[in-house]
Design a protein around this motif. Structure first.
Motif, PDB file in Angstrom:
ATOM      1  N   GLU A 179       0.838  -1.142   0.094  1.00  0.00           N
ATOM      2  CA  GLU A 179       0.094  -0.131  -0.009  1.00  0.00           C
ATOM      3  C   GLU A 179       0.875   1.207  -0.026  1.00  0.00           C
ATOM      4  O   GLU A 179       0.612   2.140  -0.813  1.00  0.00           O
ATOM      5  CB  GLU A 179      -0.918   0.094   1.233  1.00  0.00           C
ATOM      6  CG  GLU A 179      -2.056  -0.913   1.124  1.00  0.00           C
ATOM      7  CD  GLU A 179      -2.976  -0.986   2.326  1.00  0.00           C
ATOM      8  OE1 GLU A 179      -2.529  -0.161   3.209  1.00  0.00           O
ATOM      9  OE2 GLU A 179      -3.992  -1.759   2.381  1.00  0.00           O
ATOM     10  N   GLY A 189       2.285   1.730  -3.251  1.00  0.00           N
ATOM     11  CA  GLY A 189       1.238   2.073  -4.110  1.00  0.00           C
ATOM     12  C   GLY A 189       0.995   3.596  -4.012  1.00  0.00           C
ATOM     13  O   GLY A 189       0.869   4.328  -5.072  1.00  0.00           O
ATOM     14  N   ARG A 190       0.754   4.118  -2.641  1.00  0.00           N
ATOM     15  CA  ARG A 190       0.899   5.553  -2.402  1.00  0.00           C
ATOM     16  C   ARG A 190       2.058   6.287  -3.078  1.00  0.00           C
ATOM     17  O   ARG A 190       1.877   7.352  -3.689  1.00  0.00           O
ATOM     18  CB  ARG A 190       0.414   5.708  -1.122  1.00  0.00           C
ATOM     19  CG  ARG A 190      -0.951   5.285  -0.657  1.00  0.00           C
ATOM     20  CD  ARG A 190      -0.944   5.853   0.913  1.00  0.00           C
ATOM     21  NE  ARG A 190      -0.104   4.720   1.408  1.00  0.00           N
ATOM     22  CZ  ARG A 190      -0.332   4.608   2.867  1.00  0.00           C
ATOM     23  NH1 ARG A 190      -1.168   5.340   3.746  1.00  0.00           N
ATOM     24  NH2 ARG A 190       0.486   3.714   3.525  1.00  0.00           N
ATOM     25  N   TYR A 191       3.278   5.747  -2.726  1.00  0.00           N
ATOM     26  CA  TYR A 191       4.539   6.408  -3.057  1.00  0.00           C
ATOM     27  C   TYR A 191       4.158   6.641  -4.587  1.00  0.00           C
ATOM     28  O   TYR A 191       4.768   7.414  -5.269  1.00  0.00           O
ATOM     29  CB  TYR A 191       5.724   5.773  -2.742  1.00  0.00           C
ATOM     30  CG  TYR A 191       6.892   6.284  -3.222  1.00  0.00           C
ATOM     31  CD1 TYR A 191       7.450   7.383  -2.874  1.00  0.00           C
ATOM     32  CD2 TYR A 191       7.620   5.483  -4.373  1.00  0.00           C
ATOM     33  CE1 TYR A 191       8.621   7.801  -2.949  1.00  0.00           C
ATOM     34  CE2 TYR A 191       8.728   6.200  -4.812  1.00  0.00           C
ATOM     35  CZ  TYR A 191       9.385   7.233  -4.167  1.00  0.00           C
ATOM     36  OH  TYR A 191      10.632   7.837  -4.610  1.00  0.00           O
ATOM     37  N   ALA A 192       4.122   5.339  -5.238  1.00  0.00           N
ATOM     38  CA  ALA A 192       3.979   5.325  -6.880  1.00  0.00           C
ATOM     39  C   ALA A 192       3.132   6.391  -7.252  1.00  0.00           C
ATOM     40  O   ALA A 192       3.403   7.127  -8.205  1.00  0.00           O
ATOM     41  CB  ALA A 192       3.773   4.000  -7.363  1.00  0.00           C
ATOM     42  N   LYS A 193       1.834   6.556  -6.825  1.00  0.00           N
ATOM     43  CA  LYS A 193       1.030   7.277  -7.123  1.00  0.00           C
ATOM     44  C   LYS A 193       1.399   8.787  -6.847  1.00  0.00           C
ATOM     45  O   LYS A 193       1.202   9.565  -7.841  1.00  0.00           O
ATOM     46  CB  LYS A 193      -0.644   7.315  -6.295  1.00  0.00           C
ATOM     47  CG  LYS A 193      -1.276   5.877  -6.740  1.00  0.00           C
ATOM     48  CD  LYS A 193      -2.339   6.087  -5.941  1.00  0.00           C
ATOM     49  CE  LYS A 193      -3.403   4.804  -6.159  1.00  0.00           C
ATOM     50  NZ  LYS A 193      -4.628   4.752  -5.379  1.00  0.00           N
ATOM     51  N   ALA A 194       2.143   9.070  -5.902  1.00  0.00           N
ATOM     52  CA  ALA A 194       2.559  10.331  -5.510  1.00  0.00           C
ATOM     53  C   ALA A 194       3.599  10.980  -6.504  1.00  0.00           C
ATOM     54  O   ALA A 194       3.735  11.757  -6.990  1.00  0.00           O
ATOM     55  CB  ALA A 194       3.206  10.681  -4.018  1.00  0.00           C
ATOM     56  N   ASN A 195       4.390   9.999  -6.749  1.00  0.00           N
ATOM     57  CA  ASN A 195       5.349   9.986  -7.752  1.00  0.00           C
ATOM     58  C   ASN A 195       4.929  10.230  -9.056  1.00  0.00           C
ATOM     59  O   ASN A 195       5.397  11.198 -10.004  1.00  0.00           O
ATOM     60  CB  ASN A 195       6.526   8.743  -7.725  1.00  0.00           C
ATOM     61  CG  ASN A 195       7.737   9.118  -8.429  1.00  0.00           C
ATOM     62  OD1 ASN A 195       8.023  10.239  -8.266  1.00  0.00           O
ATOM     63  ND2 ASN A 195       8.340   7.956  -8.705  1.00  0.00           N
ATOM     64  N   LEU A 196       3.948   9.468  -9.510  1.00  0.00           N
ATOM     65  CA  LEU A 196       3.292   9.741 -10.779  1.00  0.00           C
ATOM     66  C   LEU A 196       2.442  11.265 -10.720  1.00  0.00           C
ATOM     67  O   LEU A 196       2.716  11.987 -11.661  1.00  0.00           O
ATOM     68  CB  LEU A 196       2.162   8.641 -10.759  1.00  0.00           C
ATOM     69  CG  LEU A 196       1.252   8.822 -12.393  1.00  0.00           C
ATOM     70  CD1 LEU A 196       2.457   8.546 -13.411  1.00  0.00           C
ATOM     71  CD2 LEU A 196       0.018   7.743 -12.151  1.00  0.00           C
ATOM     72  N   ARG A 197       2.171  11.615  -9.569  1.00  0.00           N
ATOM     73  CA  ARG A 197       1.474  12.788  -9.540  1.00  0.00           C
ATOM     74  C   ARG A 197       2.449  13.961  -9.770  1.00  0.00           C
ATOM     75  O   ARG A 197       2.470  14.994 -10.437  1.00  0.00           O
ATOM     76  CB  ARG A 197       0.679  13.229  -8.394  1.00  0.00           C
ATOM     77  CG  ARG A 197      -0.714  12.513  -8.325  1.00  0.00           C
ATOM     78  CD  ARG A 197      -1.380  12.944  -7.087  1.00  0.00           C
ATOM     79  NE  ARG A 197      -2.279  11.910  -6.653  1.00  0.00           N
ATOM     80  CZ  ARG A 197      -2.454  11.495  -5.469  1.00  0.00           C
ATOM     81  NH1 ARG A 197      -1.912  12.180  -4.498  1.00  0.00           N
ATOM     82  NH2 ARG A 197      -3.368  10.416  -5.129  1.00  0.00           N
ATOM     83  N   GLU A 209       3.293  14.120 -13.172  1.00  0.00           N
ATOM     84  CA  GLU A 209       2.389  14.538 -14.102  1.00  0.00           C
ATOM     85  C   GLU A 209       2.359  16.144 -13.864  1.00  0.00           C
ATOM     86  O   GLU A 209       2.125  16.972 -14.647  1.00  0.00           O
ATOM     87  CB  GLU A 209       0.954  13.998 -13.612  1.00  0.00           C
ATOM     88  CG  GLU A 209       0.558  12.636 -14.024  1.00  0.00           C
ATOM     89  CD  GLU A 209      -0.539  12.264 -13.638  1.00  0.00           C
ATOM     90  OE1 GLU A 209      -1.246  12.814 -12.821  1.00  0.00           O
ATOM     91  OE2 GLU A 209      -1.087  11.125 -14.022  1.00  0.00           O
TER      92      GLU A 209
END
Length: 168
Positions: free
Chosen positions: A33, A36-44, A47
């Motif tokens: 988890e 995943g959050r790190y990946a999302k934050a990294n993706l954001r 972006e």
């Protein structure tokens, strides 16, 4: 996935008991988890960086259009000023036209009054001419009577003459 297969192997070899395996699996889920959050934050963040780059690119593309828009605004402002000047000139010309029409109307009225006055003067002059002609006639008769010696006639003529000269 590799970590899970390692856990399964350790369980099969008896290195872990089920309580330890459960605890490690809970930690594994928590770690996944977090990843995943790190990946999302990294993706954001990626972006966001790309959005900032896109924003900069858009700003660069918009700059010439904005410059043209400012130029157009200046042109419109100048044209509005010119239009206001033209409208002021039109208003001034309309005032002048009204004045000219008013003066023309006054001149027409004065012309009509002058014609009327001229008729009256002509009529009065004609009447005076008639009166002068009558006086001349009376004078001529009076003179003829004086020359003829008729004294009564002379007195009447003198009286008439005096009445005309006095305006009685």
């Amino acid at each position: 996935m590799e970590f899970r297969s390692c856990l399964d192997t350790a369980m099969a070899m008896g290195l872990l008991d089920s309580a330890q395996l459960d605890e490690l699996q809970v930690r594994l889920v928590e770690g996944e988890e977090m990843i995943g959050r790190y990946a999302k934050a990294n993706l954001r963040m990626a972006e966001g960086c790309s959005l900032e780059q896109e924003l900069l690119a858009i700003k660069e593309q918009v700059q010439p259009t904005m410059a043209r828009l400012k130029e157009n605004d200046l042109v419109v402002q100048r044209e509005n000023e010119e239009l206001a000047q033209v409208e002021a000139q039109i208003a001034e010309l309309q005032v002048r036209r009204a004045l000219i029409l008013q003066r023309r109307d006054l001149a027409v009225t004065a012309g009509a009054e002058l014609k009327s006055s001229a008729r009256h003067i002509f009529k009065a002059a004609t009447e005076k001419k008639k009166a002068l002609a009558e006086r001349k006639l009376i004078r001529a008769r009076w003179q003829a009577n004086i020359d003829g010696g008729d004294i009564a006639w002379r007195r009447i003529t003198c009286l008439i003459w005096w009445m005309f000269s006095e305006g009685v």
